[in-house]
Design a protein around this motif. Structure first.
Motif, short mmCIF file in Angstrom:
data_model
loop_
_atom_site.label_atom_id
_atom_site.label_comp_id
_atom_site.label_asym_id
_atom_site.label_seq_id
_atom_site.Cartn_x
_atom_site.Cartn_y
_atom_site.Cartn_z
N THR A 288 21.64 40.03 33.80
CA THR A 288 21.93 40.82 32.61
C THR A 288 22.96 40.12 31.72
O THR A 288 23.94 39.58 32.21
N THR A 289 22.72 40.15 30.43
CA THR A 289 23.67 39.62 29.46
C THR A 289 24.67 40.71 29.13
O THR A 289 24.29 41.87 28.97
N ILE A 290 25.96 40.36 29.04
CA ILE A 290 26.98 41.39 28.83
C ILE A 290 27.91 41.01 27.68
O ILE A 290 28.44 39.89 27.65
N LEU A 291 28.07 41.94 26.75
CA LEU A 291 29.05 41.77 25.67
C LEU A 291 30.05 42.91 25.80
O LEU A 291 29.67 44.07 25.76
N LEU A 292 31.34 42.57 26.01
CA LEU A 292 32.28 43.67 26.17
C LEU A 292 33.49 43.53 25.27
O LEU A 292 34.01 42.44 25.06
N VAL A 293 33.85 44.69 24.70
CA VAL A 293 35.07 44.79 23.92
C VAL A 293 36.19 45.13 24.90
O VAL A 293 36.02 46.00 25.74
#
Ligand SMILES: Nc1ncnc2c1ncn2[C@@H]1O[C@H](COP(=O)(O)OP(=O)(O)OP(=O)(O)O)[C@@H](O)[C@H]1O
Ligand SMILES: [Mg+2]
Lengths: 257, 236
Positions: free
Chosen positions: B189-194
């Motif tokens: 899974t690709t993850i973008l987190l703030v």
């Protein structure tokens, strides 16, 4: 919950009743005609949601006006098209006795129908996939949509279910009365006060409130006649709202905690 | 040869009313990356994620997800394409049970996609124990696990997390970081987190975009994500 007040709900009752009676006159057996009445009201409900109600979510007062307008147009339209009354179809035969009182069997059907409708609604909203999506949408529409729920469709179907339920009411009552285009209004007053007295929760509030008001009203009816019954019920409503501003369900859920 | 990134954003502008908030955001995230989006309060991090899940429509610019041009699409289309969104403040459905909350997440990735109940319950055993509890009565940490589980259940290709560590005790934050790394390892899974929490950023981001006044002003390359390079861009 959707932020609309639907003043045309009584017209869905009328729709259910007229379709039922029309089809019985056309030769269909009563139960089948009633089923068609329910479906017709539901479909008309979906259509009304998609064309009118959709534009008024979260605008209760505007929605009240728009649906009231719709209600007037439909009522007067029916008056012109179908005439001031439609020949009745007669209540199905049969009666039974409780003690010294005699009741028509069809009264029992009405009672059973109301319970069944409640059970079906409970099942749809608490036990099905659609019900889960619908409740998620009522609680947080943006989040529901961000998880993939097509909220527009959920609103349309929910509204359609409400309309079908009203149609069911009309279909059930159709054999017991002479149909007139303004019949919706007679139901809507009582529904309105029942909902207000019931409060936010349908099962814990509206249903018990309906039962309570019915008991008050019918016992007064039996005692001093229709007018006193109506007056007594409305006084009871005023008193209940004074004492329980959150309605019956607010009272019951607060007791639970 | 480079494959198309899972997420590519270019020249993204977005407003709240007449106020421009995003002023030309550019970023690319490749498959299987864990990328941090950092910056001070109010620079537009949440607004960026809301555009990436379609809750806010961009005024101009392009959003490509898995090769699809998504600008102007409704939010549910983003989700069905396979984006799992975990918002700031969690936003679980309070008057529904844990199991029902998870069921809503099944829509992510569309009806044909795999649904990962076993995986979610394995990594978040709490959710299994409490499956019949109303979500609104759970603790903050439990709600965060639920919000992640709900987005994960539909096996998303891309997860967007908005400050997963906010208001949660360190041991749970650590556990969540471990789970996110396992998700990437086992599912790709690709993850973008703030994030604003330094430890969380150091624990999982391989790369960071730095945001300021609605633009990406800096990028911390792979291998350069250190306490010093990150700290200067955070609020405190
Ligand atoms: N619904 C809204 N209406 C108007 N302005 C908003 C709205 N939401 C956010 N803003 C404004 O947009 C700007 C960016 O907000 P955003 O929530 O994206 O910041 P953020 O980077 O996520 O901050 P934080 O770290 O505090 O979460 C802020 O100035 C905020 O006041
Ligand atoms: Mg934010």
């Amino acid at each position: 919950m959707m932020g609309v007040i639907n003043m045309a709900h009584g017209e869905f009752i009328m729709c259910g009743a007229y379709v039922t009676v029309g089809l019985v006159h056309g030769g269909l057996p009563l139960p089948l005609a009633q089923l068609c009445g329910v479906i017709a009201a539901g479909l008309v409900g979906v259509l009304v949601e998609m064309t009118i109600v959709r534009r008024f979510y979260k605008r209760p007062l505007d929605s009240l006006l728009a649906t009231w307008g719709l209600s007037l147009v439909v009522t007067q339209g029916m008056l012109i098209l179908v005439g001031s009354s439609l020949a009745g179809i007669g209540t199905p035969e049969g009666s039974f006795k409780v003690g010294e009182y005699s009741f028509s069997t069809y009264r029992l059907v009405l009672f059973g129908g109301a319970i069944a409708a409640l059970a079906v609604i409970y099942f749809i909203f608490m036990r099905t996939r659609f019900g889960v999506h619908a409740r998620a949408t009522m609680q947080n529409p943006q989040m529901a949509q961000a998880l993939g729920v097509k909220v527009g469709r959920v609103y349309a179907i929910s509204f359609g279910i409400g309309a079908a339920l009203a149609g069911f009411c009309g279909a059930l009552y159709a054999p017991t009365m002479t149909l007139i285009p303004t019949m919706g209004a007679t139901f809507i007053v009582e529904s309105f006060v029942t909902v207000v007295v019931g409060g936010a929760n349908v099962l814990l509030g509206t249903a018990p409130a309906g039962a309570l008001l019915a008991i008050i009203r019918t016992s007064l009816n039996a005692w001093e006649g229709q007018i006193i019954g109506q007056i007594g019920m409305l006084i009871a409503v005023i008193l209940i709202i004074r004492i329980l501003p959150e309605g019956v369900s607010g009272f019951l859920t607060r007791r639970q905690r | 040869m480079s494959t198309e990134p899972v997420l590519s954003v270019s020249g993204l502008w977005a407003n709240y009313g007449a106020t421009p908030i995003l002023q030309g955001v550019n970023m690319n995230v490749a498959k299987g990356e864990i990328v941090g989006l950092i910056g001070r309060n109010g620079v537009g991090k949440t607004t960026t994620l809301r555009c990436l899940i379609g809750l806010l429509s961009a005024k101009s610019g392009a959003i490509r997800v898995l090769g699809h041009d998504m600008a102007g699409q409704p939010s549910d289309a983003f989700a069905r394409l396979g984006i799992g969104y975990i918002p700031q403040g969690r936003e679980v459905f309070p008057r529904m049970t844990v199991a029902e909350n998870l069921a809503v997440g099944e829509l992510i990735g569309g009806p044909a996609g795999k649904k990962l109940y076993d995986f979610v319950y394995q990594y978040f055993p709490r959710l299994k124990e409490r499956s019949q509890q109303l979500a609104g009565t759970m603790s903050g940490g439990e709600q965060q696990q639920l919000a992640i589980g709900r987005a994960l259940i539909g096996n998303p290709s891309l997860m967007l997390l908005d400050e997963p560590s906010e208001g949660i005790q360190p041991s749970i934050v650590q556990m969540i970081c471990e789970v996110l790394k396992s998700i990437r390892r086992e599912l790709g899974t690709t993850i973008l987190l703030v994030e604003q929490n330094l430890d969380t950023i150091l624990a999982i981001s391989e790369r960071c975009y730095v945001m300021e006044k609605g633009r990406i002003v800096n990028e911390i390359e792979k291998g350069m994500v250190t306490a010093n390079s990150v700290r200067s861009h955070l609020s405190i």
